[in-house]
Write an enzyme that holds these catalytic residues in place. Structure first.
Site, PDB file in Angstrom:
ATOM      1  N   ASP A   1      30.182  44.037  -5.618  1.00  0.00           N
ATOM      2  CA  ASP A   1      30.129  42.909  -4.892  1.00  0.00           C
ATOM      3  C   ASP A   1      30.549  43.282  -3.345  1.00  0.00           C
ATOM      4  OD1 ASP A   1      29.457  40.054  -5.068  1.00  0.00           O
ATOM      5  OD2 ASP A   1      31.452  40.015  -4.057  1.00  0.00           O
TER       6      ASP A   1
ATOM      7  N   ASP B   1      30.397  43.062 -13.181  1.00  0.00           N
ATOM      8  CA  ASP B   1      30.329  42.513 -11.576  1.00  0.00           C
ATOM      9  C   ASP B   1      31.800  42.760 -11.234  1.00  0.00           C
ATOM     10  OD1 ASP B   1      29.614  41.512  -9.162  1.00  0.00           O
ATOM     11  OD2 ASP B   1      28.276  40.326 -10.067  1.00  0.00           O
TER      12      ASP B   1
ATOM     13  N   GLU C   1      26.254  46.322  -3.857  1.00  0.00           N
ATOM     14  CA  GLU C   1      25.462  45.313  -3.084  1.00  0.00           C
ATOM     15  C   GLU C   1      25.836  45.260  -1.751  1.00  0.00           C
ATOM     16  OE1 GLU C   1      25.226  40.346  -2.439  1.00  0.00           O
ATOM     17  OE2 GLU C   1      27.200  41.116  -2.833  1.00  0.00           O
TER      18      GLU C   1
ATOM     19  N   HIS D   1      21.198  35.363  -8.336  1.00  0.00           N
ATOM     20  CA  HIS D   1      22.078  34.123  -8.236  1.00  0.00           C
ATOM     21  C   HIS D   1      22.152  33.442  -6.870  1.00  0.00           C
ATOM     22  CE1 HIS D   1      24.744  37.048  -7.659  1.00  0.00           C
ATOM     23  NE2 HIS D   1      25.795  36.254  -7.437  1.00  0.00           N
ATOM     24  N   ASP D   2      21.803  34.366  -5.826  1.00  0.00           N
ATOM     25  CA  ASP D   2      22.067  33.943  -4.525  1.00  0.00           C
ATOM     26  C   ASP D   2      20.492  33.487  -3.740  1.00  0.00           C
ATOM     27  OD1 ASP D   2      24.941  34.626  -4.801  1.00  0.00           O
ATOM     28  OD2 ASP D   2      24.524  36.649  -3.898  1.00  0.00           O
TER      29      ASP D   2
HETATM   30  C1  NOJ Z   1      28.005  38.189  -3.252  1.00  0.00           C
HETATM   31  C2  NOJ Z   1      27.678  37.347  -4.431  1.00  0.00           C
HETATM   32  O1  NOJ Z   1      26.359  37.678  -4.814  1.00  0.00           O
HETATM   33  C3  NOJ Z   1      27.700  35.942  -4.121  1.00  0.00           C
HETATM   34  O2  NOJ Z   1      27.587  35.154  -5.128  1.00  0.00           O
HETATM   35  C4  NOJ Z   1      29.285  35.731  -3.686  1.00  0.00           C
HETATM   36  O3  NOJ Z   1      29.446  34.323  -3.265  1.00  0.00           O
HETATM   37  C5  NOJ Z   1      29.541  36.530  -2.728  1.00  0.00           C
HETATM   38  N1  NOJ Z   1      29.270  37.816  -2.717  1.00  0.00           N
HETATM   39  C6  NOJ Z   1      31.197  36.616  -2.556  1.00  0.00           C
HETATM   40  O4  NOJ Z   1      31.798  37.312  -3.570  1.00  0.00           O
END
Ligand code: NOJ
Length: 527
Positions: free
Chosen positions: A210, A108, A263, A324-325
């Site tokens: 990310d 990541d 992402e 994870h979000d």
């Molecule tokens: C996306 C990530 O998936 C998340 O967990 C993170 O808090 C934010 N980007 C900031 O890096």
């Protein structure tokens, strides 16, 4: 690492097309040193599980040195491992173990922002004339009381913080502890691309980038429109300024055959598809089904739009139904095991690259996290609960007291118990991944989406003379379904390891069940 295995893996530059990638959130996977936080050695100790499941690659959420304000998405040293997770030696062992098992590794990479503790930012904030000042985005605004614009941070509050020492504002689309890098500065681009080289030279096969769409900024930093004021901007952040930077990232990856999945949190399939090409990202996450309600019409609409947009761009989508979000699949669909199986079936039969989130294969739900144990700034603790591996009091961890509470009912819903039941959701995942590996139509075929039939969504996957029909019944009643031709049922979400030997062209699909059929070629005579 087996030399031969590694060379073979390197020779297949297109390995990611149609692959199954397994996301590991390292803090929550498995702890071996007893501090309650998962570590690299814990992941290495569970590689057998990944082999059994049959995944092609692992994506590891950040393991770099970090003050953990955002649990690793605030990096203070991109070239080392945070001691919570282990050492560079532990990392090398993990890479070697994965590669020996034929599994690739994506790291990541967090390009949009660093930690405020990163030496680059520490230098940048020392004075307005520091060489690294322009590595971040500093503005005067109207003095300490008037921010440079009306942008909000993704975690609430303004996206600007005032720095008393140098009397300017700095931009952070996330926490104040995560200042945004200035990608318009070529030195920043070189330094960040060098990070990619560093890890590829250490054996890594690619990256998940990310919020990569956010690296492009409107050069005027204009106010956002009133309708977005006070809201997180990152899911409306369509800024073509990012494209030349993304092309530089891709060129860096191409030097060493690395692969990147971006992402990009946009809600338009057309816009998403623009981020992928042979010069831009290999893959881009498509979260549109993740965001869709449990409704055949909604899924059908999203699928139709995505297939159309990605086909026009001559690219494939990349699907993720949880991470994870986001709430876990099970929790999102009201703790319904049946629905989670339908979702898994659709996901693993889709065209493109599929991302699974560790723990979904055991049917884990989000943990119920009491107020006093909340640690995340954005309410995401539930889906990050530790994975229970067995029925012992520590559930396979080195402590019974991990950093977050266990998911519900860990004595019953854990890897050991669930994988011991041949009709469990685990075996649904395992059978589906195996089908994807065996069938070229599923892995690489084109998709033909059928018109919606009530609560039943059907699509075909086809390559040469191989054809697969996928039927998903979202409804509360069994549905009579006419298949496009004679076919044999090869998977039923309710009976993942058997009990569905049936062939014909008319079938009944039970409520909240999905089935996969293999077309019987004309003249075969077995139908
Ligand atoms: C996306 C990530 O998936 C998340 O967990 C993170 O808090 C934010 N980007 C900031 O890096």
């Amino acid at each position: 690492m087996s030399e031969g295995g590694q060379v073979d893996m390197k020779n297949d530059r297109d390995w990611w097309k149609g692959a199954v990638v397994y996301q590991i959130y390292p803090r929550s996977f498995c702890d071996t040193d007893g501090d309650g936080v998962g570590d690299l050695a814990g992941i290495t100790s569970r590689v057998d599980h990944l082999v059994d499941l049959g995944v092609d690659a692992v994506w590891l959420s950040p393991v770099f040195v970090s003050p953990m304000a955002d649990f690793g998405y605030d990096v203070s040293d991109y070239r080392n491992i945070d001691p919570t997770f282990g050492t560079l030696d532990d990392f090398d062992t993990l890479v070697a173990t994965l590669h020996a098992a034929g599994i690739r590794l994506l790291l990541d990479w967090v390009p949009n922002h660093t930690s405020a503790q990163h030496p680059w930012f520490q230098q940048s904030r020392t004075s307005r004339s520091n060489d690294r000042r322009d590595w971040y985005i500093w503005r005067d605004g109207g003095g300490p009381d008037v921010r440079p614009n009306n942008w909000s941070s993704a975690f609430g509050g303004p996206a600007w913080s005032w720095d008393d020492a140098t009397e300017q504002w700095y931009l952070h689309l996330f926490l104040a502890e995560q200042p945004d890098l200035n990608w318009a500065n070529p030195d920043v681009r070189h330094a960040m691309c060098d990070v990619l080289r560093f890890w590829m030279d250490r054996g890594v096969d690619g990256f998940r980038a990310d919020v990569v769409h956010c690296i492009g900024k409107d050069p005027g930093l204009s106010n956002c429109s009133r309708i977005y004021e006070g809201k997180s901007l990152i899911d409306h952040w369509y800024q073509p300024e990012a494209f030349p930077y993304i092309e530089e990232i891709r060129a860096t990856l191409d030097e060493r055959d690395g692969v990147v999945v971006g992402e990009v949190i946009l809600h338009s399939a057309e816009q998403l598809a623009e981020y992928t090409s042979t010069r831009r990202l290999h893959m881009v996450f498509n979260f549109l089904l993740l965001f869709a309600p449990w409704d055949a019409k909604a899924w059908h609409r999203v699928l139709a739009a995505s297939l159309h947009a990605f086909a026009r761009a001559d690219a494939c989508s990349t699907w993720a139904f949880s991470n994870h979000d986001q709430e876990r699949i099970m929790s999102r669909y009201g703790a319904s095991d049946a629905r989670a199986r339908v979702a898994a079936t659709v996901l693993l039969m889709l065209e493109g690259t599929v991302f699974l989130y560790a723990g979904d294969e055991f049917g884990l739900q989000d943990a119920d996290v009491p107020d006093e144990r909340i640690v995340d700034v954005d309410g995401r603790d539930g889906c990050r609960a530790p994975i229970p591996w067995d029925t012992t009091p520590t559930h396979g961890w080195a402590t019974s007291d991990p950093w977050l509470p266990w998911p519900p009912n860990p004595d019953e819903i854990n890897a050991e118990v669930v994988s011991g039941d041949a009709q469990s959701i685990y075996w649904a995942y395992r059978s589906l991944v195996a089908l994807r590996k065996e069938s070229t139509a599923i892995k690489h075929g084109v998709t033909r989406l059928h018109p919606l039939n009530g609560d039943v969504m059907m699509f075909e996957r086809e390559v040469d003379d191989e054809r697969i029909y996928v039927v998903a019944n979202f409804g509360k009643a069994a549905a009579d379904v006419a298949l496009p031709g004679e076919a044999e049922c090869i998977f039923d979400s309710a009976f993942p390891t058997g009990g569905f030997d049936e062939s014909g062209s008319d079938t009944v699909v039970e409520a909240e069940t999905a089935r996969v059929y293999q077309a019987i070629p004309l003249g075969d005579g077995t139908g």
